[in-house]
Design an enzyme around this catalytic site. Sequence first.
Site, PDB file in Angstrom:
ATOM      1  CE1 TYR A   1     -19.616  27.736  25.603  1.00 44.71           C
ATOM      2  CE2 TYR A   1     -20.209  28.113  27.899  1.00 44.71           C
ATOM      3  CZ  TYR A   1     -20.526  27.614  26.643  1.00 44.71           C
ATOM      4  OH  TYR A   1     -21.727  26.999  26.436  1.00 44.71           O
TER       5      TYR A   1
ATOM      6  CB  SER B   1     -24.082  29.611  28.319  1.00 45.20           C
ATOM      7  OG  SER B   1     -23.642  29.027  29.526  1.00 45.20           O
TER       8      SER B   1
HETATM    9  N1  LIG Z   1     -24.408  21.455  27.383  1.00 48.32           N
HETATM   10  C1  LIG Z   1     -24.464  22.513  28.159  1.00 48.32           C
HETATM   11  O1  LIG Z   1     -24.390  22.413  29.414  1.00 48.32           O
HETATM   12  C2  LIG Z   1     -24.693  23.877  27.600  1.00 48.32           C
HETATM   13  C3  LIG Z   1     -25.080  24.907  28.471  1.00 48.32           C
HETATM   14  C4  LIG Z   1     -25.280  26.180  27.961  1.00 48.32           C
HETATM   15  C5  LIG Z   1     -25.125  26.422  26.610  1.00 48.32           C
HETATM   16  N2  LIG Z   1     -24.732  25.397  25.780  1.00 48.32           N
HETATM   17  C6  LIG Z   1     -24.573  25.720  24.359  1.00 48.32           C
HETATM   18  O2  LIG Z   1     -25.439  24.887  23.630  1.00 48.32           O
HETATM   19  C7  LIG Z   1     -24.974  24.777  22.291  1.00 48.32           C
HETATM   20  C8  LIG Z   1     -25.045  23.313  21.871  1.00 48.32           C
HETATM   21  O3  LIG Z   1     -24.160  22.538  22.667  1.00 48.32           O
HETATM   22  P1  LIG Z   1     -24.518  21.078  23.194  1.00 48.32           P
HETATM   23  O4  LIG Z   1     -24.459  21.129  24.661  1.00 48.32           O
HETATM   24  O5  LIG Z   1     -25.740  20.591  22.526  1.00 48.32           O
HETATM   25  O6  LIG Z   1     -23.214  20.268  22.745  1.00 48.32           O
HETATM   26  P2  LIG Z   1     -22.924  19.289  21.513  1.00 48.32           P
HETATM   27  O7  LIG Z   1     -23.840  18.128  21.542  1.00 48.32           O
HETATM   28  O8  LIG Z   1     -21.461  19.050  21.587  1.00 48.32           O
HETATM   29  O9  LIG Z   1     -23.284  20.170  20.227  1.00 48.32           O
HETATM   30  C9  LIG Z   1     -22.432  21.140  19.702  1.00 48.32           C
HETATM   31  C10 LIG Z   1     -22.801  21.300  18.240  1.00 48.32           C
HETATM   32  O10 LIG Z   1     -22.050  22.402  17.680  1.00 48.32           O
HETATM   33  C11 LIG Z   1     -21.373  21.928  16.511  1.00 48.32           C
HETATM   34  N3  LIG Z   1     -20.142  22.689  16.281  1.00 48.32           N
HETATM   35  C12 LIG Z   1     -19.132  22.909  17.137  1.00 48.32           C
HETATM   36  N4  LIG Z   1     -18.145  23.597  16.524  1.00 48.32           N
HETATM   37  C13 LIG Z   1     -18.551  23.800  15.247  1.00 48.32           C
HETATM   38  C14 LIG Z   1     -17.986  24.431  14.114  1.00 48.32           C
HETATM   39  N5  LIG Z   1     -16.769  24.994  14.139  1.00 48.32           N
HETATM   40  N6  LIG Z   1     -18.696  24.435  12.968  1.00 48.32           N
HETATM   41  C15 LIG Z   1     -19.900  23.862  12.903  1.00 48.32           C
HETATM   42  N7  LIG Z   1     -20.499  23.251  13.940  1.00 48.32           N
HETATM   43  C16 LIG Z   1     -19.822  23.217  15.089  1.00 48.32           C
HETATM   44  C17 LIG Z   1     -21.104  20.480  16.806  1.00 48.32           C
HETATM   45  O11 LIG Z   1     -20.769  19.744  15.636  1.00 48.32           O
HETATM   46  P3  LIG Z   1     -19.518  18.705  15.732  1.00 48.32           P
HETATM   47  O12 LIG Z   1     -19.860  17.756  16.855  1.00 48.32           O
HETATM   48  O13 LIG Z   1     -19.451  18.090  14.399  1.00 48.32           O
HETATM   49  O14 LIG Z   1     -18.328  19.572  16.082  1.00 48.32           O
HETATM   50  C18 LIG Z   1     -22.429  20.059  17.431  1.00 48.32           C
HETATM   51  O15 LIG Z   1     -23.392  19.847  16.431  1.00 48.32           O
HETATM   52  C19 LIG Z   1     -23.575  25.384  22.289  1.00 48.32           C
HETATM   53  O16 LIG Z   1     -23.638  26.684  21.771  1.00 48.32           O
HETATM   54  C20 LIG Z   1     -23.218  25.429  23.754  1.00 48.32           C
HETATM   55  O17 LIG Z   1     -22.282  26.435  24.028  1.00 48.32           O
HETATM   56  C21 LIG Z   1     -24.527  24.139  26.249  1.00 48.32           C
END
Ligand SMILES: NC(=O)c1ccc[n+]([C@@H]2O[C@H](COP(=O)([O-])OP(=O)(O)OC[C@H]3O[C@@H](n4cnc5c(N)ncnc54)[C@H](OP(=O)(O)O)[C@@H]3O)[C@@H](O)[C@H]2O)c1
Length: 241
Positions: free
Chosen positions: A156, A143
């Site tokens: 985080y 991130s």
């Molecule tokens: N969105 C942003 O602005 C942003 C920015 C920088 C980095 N990121 C990173 O990008 C990655 C993906 O996030 P996203 O933004 O795409 O959000 P998202 O749509 O909420 O996706 C998160 C994913 O992680 C899974 N997950 C969470 N906890 C878990 C666990 N204990 N075991 C297995 N799976 C788990 C979720 O499954 P469930 O829904 O079933 O829990 C979901 O598939 C994350 O690592 C996040 O930190 C996001």
Amino acid sequence: MPERAALVTGASSGIGFAIARVLGEEGHGLTLAARRPEKLAEAADTLRSDGFDVEHVAANLADEEEIRRVVAAHRERWGRLDVLVNNAGVGIAQLVADIEAKRVDLQLGVNVRSVILFYRECADLLRAAGAEHRNALVVNTSSLSGKSGQAWLNVYSATKAAVIGWTQAMNSELNSDGIKSVALCPGFVDTAMTEFIREHVAQEDMIKTADIAEAVRFLLRTSPQCVVPEIVFQRASESAL
Ligand SMILES: NC(=O)c1ccc[n+]([C@@H]2O[C@H](COP(=O)([O-])OP(=O)(O)OC[C@H]3O[C@@H](n4cnc5c(N)ncnc54)[C@H](OP(=O)(O)O)[C@@H]3O)[C@@H](O)[C@H]2O)c1
């Protein structure tokens, strides 16, 4: 049977789902892993109906045995691993004085420990792919907050900085085996994770999941000699920062 295979964690929505689609388009058999079974099954069915070969395994990736189960299912289905995407993540905002240990542990467990354990469990498969074509790839979703720590998102930010350090270590350990690792460092991406900030940051101003997935497509095209250790994505409105 596809000639290559990829395992994507956190693939049921957002960034992981977009990356899985691109890897499918690029000819990979897919294993999708995420926590909630119904949501994951729906995502897998969507990709299957679009013509991709998909295995899916619901698992809590904070648990070591569950990680072993995911990798075993991938191994059984595809017998090889060309691309590993460590993308599952969780972010909890808390002021430092209010921090609860169980929430620290959850973020460390999903965001850092699971990444480390996936490398361990997948090392032999990745080495085999690296020996075959010198271009095995591991994508770790960090991130922008891993580059520059954020108030409230303190724990985080620390976990995401750890992902960058781990990625660097893996490059120095595994590049000679034909395995390349990259840390993706996006600012706000338009996913479920950023719903909490929408009243302050407009959705249309956020980075799109498709842009991140296209970066993974680019990484597939780089030559074996080229390592891209980190990719930073900033919103256009932040680009002067
Ligand atoms: N969105 C942003 O602005 C942003 C920015 C920088 C980095 N990121 C990173 O990008 C990655 C993906 O996030 P996203 O933004 O795409 O959000 P998202 O749509 O909420 O996706 C998160 C994913 O992680 C899974 N997950 C969470 N906890 C878990 C666990 N204990 N075991 C297995 N799976 C788990 C979720 O499954 P469930 O829904 O079933 O829990 C979901 O598939 C994350 O690592 C996040 O930190 C996001």
